[in-house]
Design a protein around this motif. Structure first.
Motif, PDB file in Angstrom:
ATOM      1  N   ALA A 497       0.662  -1.151  -0.322  1.00 63.26           N
ATOM      2  CA  ALA A 497      -0.090   0.150   0.443  1.00 63.26           C
ATOM      3  C   ALA A 497       0.914   1.488  -0.026  1.00 63.26           C
ATOM      4  CB  ALA A 497      -0.761  -0.017   1.320  1.00 63.26           C
ATOM      5  N   LEU A 500       1.544   2.713  -3.612  1.00 63.00           N
ATOM      6  CA  LEU A 500       0.846   3.046  -4.756  1.00 63.00           C
ATOM      7  C   LEU A 500       0.729   4.039  -5.832  1.00 63.00           C
ATOM      8  CD1 LEU A 500      -2.432   1.517  -2.845  1.00 63.00           C
ATOM      9  CD2 LEU A 500      -1.956   0.802  -4.926  1.00 63.00           C
ATOM     10  N   TRP A 504      -3.858   5.447  -8.830  1.00 61.85           N
ATOM     11  CA  TRP A 504      -5.184   3.462  -8.328  1.00 61.85           C
ATOM     12  C   TRP A 504      -5.951   3.794  -6.951  1.00 61.85           C
ATOM     13  CZ3 TRP A 504      -5.547  -0.794  -9.984  1.00 61.85           C
ATOM     14  CH2 TRP A 504      -4.791  -1.572 -11.390  1.00 61.85           C
ATOM     15  N   ARG A 505      -4.740   5.202  -6.223  1.00 62.64           N
ATOM     16  CA  ARG A 505      -5.437   5.911  -5.440  1.00 62.64           C
ATOM     17  C   ARG A 505      -6.555   7.309  -5.511  1.00 62.64           C
ATOM     18  NH1 ARG A 505      -0.482   7.542  -1.812  1.00 62.64           N
ATOM     19  NH2 ARG A 505       0.387   8.643  -3.824  1.00 62.64           N
ATOM     20  N   SER A 506      -6.765   7.365  -6.489  1.00 64.49           N
ATOM     21  CA  SER A 506      -8.235   8.261  -7.093  1.00 64.49           C
ATOM     22  C   SER A 506      -9.085   7.913  -8.092  1.00 64.49           C
ATOM     23  CB  SER A 506      -7.157   9.797  -7.887  1.00 64.49           C
ATOM     24  OG  SER A 506      -6.641   8.751  -8.746  1.00 64.49           O
ATOM     25  N   GLU A 532     -10.235  -0.590  -0.081  1.00 63.53           N
ATOM     26  CA  GLU A 532     -10.235   0.952   0.445  1.00 63.53           C
ATOM     27  C   GLU A 532      -8.997   1.204   1.480  1.00 63.53           C
ATOM     28  OE1 GLU A 532     -14.064   1.375   0.753  1.00 63.53           O
ATOM     29  OE2 GLU A 532     -14.445   2.211  -1.524  1.00 63.53           O
ATOM     30  N   ARG A 534      -6.791  -0.322   2.090  1.00 63.48           N
ATOM     31  CA  ARG A 534      -5.401  -0.517   1.434  1.00 63.48           C
ATOM     32  C   ARG A 534      -5.079   0.744   1.145  1.00 63.48           C
ATOM     33  NH1 ARG A 534      -5.560  -3.692   4.724  1.00 63.48           N
ATOM     34  NH2 ARG A 534      -5.344  -5.829   4.964  1.00 63.48           N
ATOM     35  N   GLY A 535      -6.247   1.677  -0.067  1.00 63.21           N
ATOM     36  CA  GLY A 535      -5.721   2.569  -0.398  1.00 63.21           C
ATOM     37  C   GLY A 535      -6.544   3.154  -1.626  1.00 63.21           C
ATOM     38  N   ILE A 536      -6.427   1.942  -2.177  1.00 61.79           N
ATOM     39  CA  ILE A 536      -6.664   1.483  -3.819  1.00 61.79           C
ATOM     40  C   ILE A 536      -8.717   2.182  -3.690  1.00 61.79           C
ATOM     41  CG2 ILE A 536      -7.694   0.044  -5.532  1.00 61.79           C
ATOM     42  CD1 ILE A 536      -5.301  -1.506  -4.575  1.00 61.79           C
ATOM     43  N   THR A 633       0.840  -1.565  -8.328  1.00 64.75           N
ATOM     44  CA  THR A 633       2.343  -1.724  -7.725  1.00 64.75           C
ATOM     45  C   THR A 633       2.977  -1.971  -8.725  1.00 64.75           C
ATOM     46  OG1 THR A 633       2.290  -3.319  -6.376  1.00 64.75           O
ATOM     47  CG2 THR A 633       1.480  -0.893  -5.425  1.00 64.75           C
TER      48      THR A 633
END
Length: 646
Positions: A497, A500, A504-506, A532, A534-536, A633
């Protein structure tokens, strides 16, 4: 032709079997009740042999012959029991001699207590009124008696002749019989116990072999396991209880001696004995010292100190020391302890109350090793009746996601969210899928399960996992365990995470699509939340997203990865069909097929065949999320070979 009537033989067989079981149980209870004069000494002897067997084995390891070891241990054990009994008798005699000296003190305290509680003499006035009413009620009875007596007045000068009935002096044999009769039953019981204890200790191996033969010599493994389990569990239970209760009695006796309560050793031994009675033994043991403290002390300080002694040390022993020493060694639930105490007390009296716990432990051990008696383990054992997965599935069917959420919060106090989803919620969905395959789960209940999962997932949105401490020893011991693999996957996910990319985060670059139905939609909801966290950015579609009516409206804009979720059991053809539809809507997206249900046993080569443009993850949610993170990643764009749609 006449119509064929349905057969009821199966129902009659079940009813006959149930009736036979009930009659068999009634016969056993009747035998236990009417044979208690013989069975109680035997039960006491068997239980004492479990306590004395470890010292016998210890002496045998020291090269002491078995016969001599049995004699030494039996003599020492019964000498200790008779010594304690003699000490209690002497203490009782001493207390009986001192009781008259406490009478005046106790009378003064009763008067003071009555005066303090009645205020202006309410009790005295009420007692006086009741006495006057009683005398008024007695007056009509006296008048007829006087009238009847006047019908035959005594003659003048006649005096009643006193008559005295005197029994002849009993002879020596009668006096001896009067003294011995009350002692015959206790002495006979004691003698039977002593003989059986020595016999069981001396013939322990032969009795074990005979029990194995009776229980079933064809299944030596199970029979041996049952006997060993019962012996170890009962020996550990009795020895630990004896040590703890002896310590409790010593503390109580020493505390009462310091406080100044007379006959402190007597009350300490009584507390030790009564504490073998679950729950109510210690309160009963406290009654007599409290009464004596009230009779001896000039004020109420001695009573308060005595009450504080029991109120402090009993909870400490029961709530802290016992769980640390032997925890769940009894293997009984609290309801089982109360029920067994009630049943055995009704059956065998006070002795049954003391023997209730060990006898019920024997029944639980039988239930764990004998298939037909498994209901005993379910009813009385301390193991949960339902596994966490079975419980959450049952609560979802019962439209009670609140209890399922409470279960999740308790589970998450010691585990992570991924572990809960993996071991509990996903396992519950697998149970639902198994019922659906057997035709036991209709669409209404399936929708109920999906809605419950959605509510649980939504309620756990704000949950934050508690950082786990370093557990190197446990990690090494459980290196190959499923929980260790889950923890390892979580660590890899946390590290991934951090790497990333921004794209992939937006937005919502991951689209989770149910494969077949509502249960797959529940899996998609869990995967979405895990991603989500994990930031995705991710979103989940509904169960009918791949249907003809909705596939054209499916929004795949800016979707970089599509996760096709299955807890149901799809065929390779169904998977290829779903992938073709998704490829038409998102030709540039990476497609991942997550098989987390019964289909995880399907051969991957049957699913992924050239020129397939998707990957397959089987078995777990953790591996699914890990694979998505690896794609996100990866510094190199994942290869997406063209899929042949024709």
């Amino acid at each position: 032709m006449g119509s064929v009537q349905p057969s009821h033989h199966g129902g009659d067989g079940v009813q006959g079997s149930a009736l036979t079981t009930v009659m068999f149980a009634v016969v056993i209870v009747a035998c236990l009740y009417f044979g208690r004069e013989v069975l109680v000494p035997i039960a006491l002897a068997v239980l004492m042999s479990f306590v004395l067997a470890p010292p016998v084995l210890l002496l045998q390891r020291w090269r002491v012959p078995r016969g001599l070891a049995v004699v030494i241990v039996a003599c020492a054990g019964f000498a200790a029991i008779f010594g304690l009994g003699g000490l209690m008798v002497r203490q009782v005699d001493q207390l009986a001699g001192d009781l008259p000296s406490y009478q005046s003190t106790l009378r003064d305290k009763i008067h003071n207590l009555r005066g303090a509680t009645t205020g202006a003499g309410t009790l005295e006035r009420a007692s006086q009124v009741l006495q006057e009413l009683n005398s008024e009620l007695d007056k009509p009875n006296r008048a007829p008696a006087a009238a009847i007596g006047s019908l035959s007045p005594p003659q003048a000068g006649a005096q009643p002749v006193p008559v005295e009935i005197k029994q002849p002096d009993p002879g020596a044999l009668q006096t001896l019989g009067t003294l011995i009769t009350p002692l015959v039953h206790p002495l006979a019981t004691t003698g039977i116990v002593v003989i059986f204890v020595i016999f069981i200790l001396a013939q322990r191996q032969d009795l074990r072999n005979r029990l194995v033969r009776l229980a079933g010599s064809r299944d030596l493994q199970r029979t041996t396991a049952a006997i060993d389990d019962a012996g170890q569990r009962l020996s550990r239970l009795f020895l630990t209880q004896l040590a703890l209760n002896a310590g409790f009695g010593a503390v109580v006796g020493a505390g009462l001696w310091i406080i100044g309560v007379p006959s402190a050793p007597l009350w300490g031994m009584l507390a030790m004995i009564l504490r073998f009675v679950p729950y109510i033994g210690a309160p009963i043991a406290a009654i007599f010292p409290l009464i004596l403290a009230a009779a001896v002390g000039p004020d109420w300080n001695m009573v308060l100190w005595t009450a504080a002694l029991f109120l402090i040390f009993e909870p400490i022993t029961g709530q802290f020391i016992e769980p640390l020493v032997y925890g769940q060694s009894a293997g009984l639930s609290p309801v089982a302890i109360i029920t067994s105490a009630t049943f055995w007390t009704w059956l065998w009296g006070p002795i049954g109350l003391i023997l209730a716990t060990p006898l019920t432990v024997c029944l639980v051990v039988l239930g764990r090793h004998v298939d037909r008696l498994a209901f005993l383990d379910v009813m009385f054992g301390d193991e949960p009746a339902l596994t966490p997965a079975e419980l959450v599935y049952q609560r979802m069917l019962a439209r009670d996601p609140v209890e399922a959420t409470e279960q999740a919060r308790k589970f998450l106090q010691e585990n992570s969210l991924l572990t809960y989803y993996e071991q509990v919620l996903l396992a519950g969905l697998r149970l639902a899928q198994a019922d659906a395959e057997r035709g036991l789960l209709d669409p209404e209940r399936t929708l109920r399960v999906r809605d419950a999962v959605a509510e649980i997932v939504d309620d756990l949105t704000i949950h934050e996992d508690i950082p786990e401490p370093e557990r190197q020893v446990v990690a090494q011991a459980e290196e190959n365990a499923p929980l260790a693999r889950i923890n390892e996957a979580e660590e890899l996910l946390r590290q991934a995470a951090l790497r990333l990319p921004v794209q992939w985060r937006s937005g919502k670059p991951v689209l989770c699509v149910p494969g077949l139905g509502l249960l797959d939609e529940a899996v998609a909801l869990m995967v979405t939340q895990l991603l989500e966290r994990r930031g995705i950015g991710a979103r989940a579609e509904q169960a009918d997203a791949l249907s003809m009516s909705r596939i054209f409206a499916l929004d795949t804009k800016n979707v970089a990865l599509v996760c096709l979720c299955y807890v149901e059991n799809p065929s390779p053809a169904q998977i290829h069909y779903a992938v073709r539809r998704l490829r038409r809507k998102a030709p540039a997206a990476f497609i991942l097929v997550a098989l987390v249900g019964a289909a995880s046993g399907v051969d991957e080569h049957e699913i992924v065949q050239p020129p397939a443009s998707f990957d397959v993850v089987k078995a777990s949610l953790g591996e699914t999320v890990e694979r998505i993170l690896a794609v996100a990643t990866s510094p190199v764009e994942p290869e997406r070979p063209r899929y042949a749609t024709g």
